[in-house]
Scaffold this motif. Structure first.
Motif: not given
Ligand code: C5P
Length: 225
Positions: A7-16, A100-104
């Protein structure tokens, strides 16, 4: 019967903090799990990221991505007599994910994607006598697409729903679906009803099919089948 529901969606992460996903809220799959548990079946619910309580008596396994979902289904399927794939699996994931979080400034205006595995097709060799049910959420001609997916994914039943209507599909408590099976050519259109009642109709279909071919629902336990 031991029933595995996704059930539910999946999430496909680009960064955290960033991901690709879809509008699924998990309501339909959770309603199926609840309906099956109410009938005394042993239910395992593999859930993508949703904010819903676990129905009483249901064993829940949480996942995030399509690949996590595939790994969970591959691990759990052997102990189950039926698989109900209600999850809205993301078809694509970012080709690269950062820890890690990508910078813009590090990001590009075009996102490179790669395809996710098709879970039903991947586990088809494990089907044996198990019952496989899929969903087809469409905005065009739901029956034509559903018929194609029924054959393409080797399903026993596909549940077609037109998600372009405001009272059916994503994020609402009601649904209007049509059951299509490999054997019976005439589709069965169910009236608009609660997702729990759609779940009950689906569980009743599984029970009828397992009773009609008890040898094939090999994992069904005698006391609940
Ligand atoms: O996304 P689509 O309309 O093709 O989904 C049809 C069925 O296939 C659904 O039951 C869905 O859960 C399943 N599916 C899958 N693996 C995917 C995409 C969809 O098993 N990658």
């Amino acid at each position: 019967m031991d029933i595995l529901v996704t059930a539910g969606p999946t999430r496909e992460h680009l960064d955290p903090v960033r991901f690709l996903s879809n509008r699924s809220t998990g309501k339909m799959g959770f309603a199926i799990a609840q309906a099956a548990a109410e009938r005394g079946h042993a239910v395992t619910l593999v859930a993508g990221p949703v904010s819903l309580p676990t129905p009483p008596g249901v064993t829940r396994v949480d996942v995030v991505s399509a690949r996590d979902l595939l790994a969970a289904v591959e691990r759990l399927l052997p102990a189950h007599a039926a698989l109900v794939m209600c999850a809205a699996v993301a078809d694509w994931r970012p080709a690269a994910a950062s820890a890690r979080k990508l910078k813009k400034a590090e990001m590009r205006p075009v996102l490179a994607l790669e395809p996710n595995p098709d879970i039903l097709r991947t586990v088809r060799p494990l089907k044996g006598g198990r019952l496989f049910v899929g969903f087809a959420a469409e905005t065009g001609d739901p029956l034509a697409e559903a018929r194609r997916k029924l054959a393409d994914k080797g399903l026993d039943l596909i549940v077609a729903n037109d998600v372009s209507q405001p009272d059916a599909g994503f994020a609402v408590d009601t649904n209007r679906v049509t059951f299509l099976t490999a054997e019976e050519h005439a589709p069965v259109a169910l009236p608009l009803q609660s997702k729990l009642d759609v779940g009950r109709a689906l569980v009743a279909w599984l029970e009828r099919r397992a009773a009609a071919a008890p040898h094939s629902a090999s994992q069904a336990s005698p006391e609940t089948a």
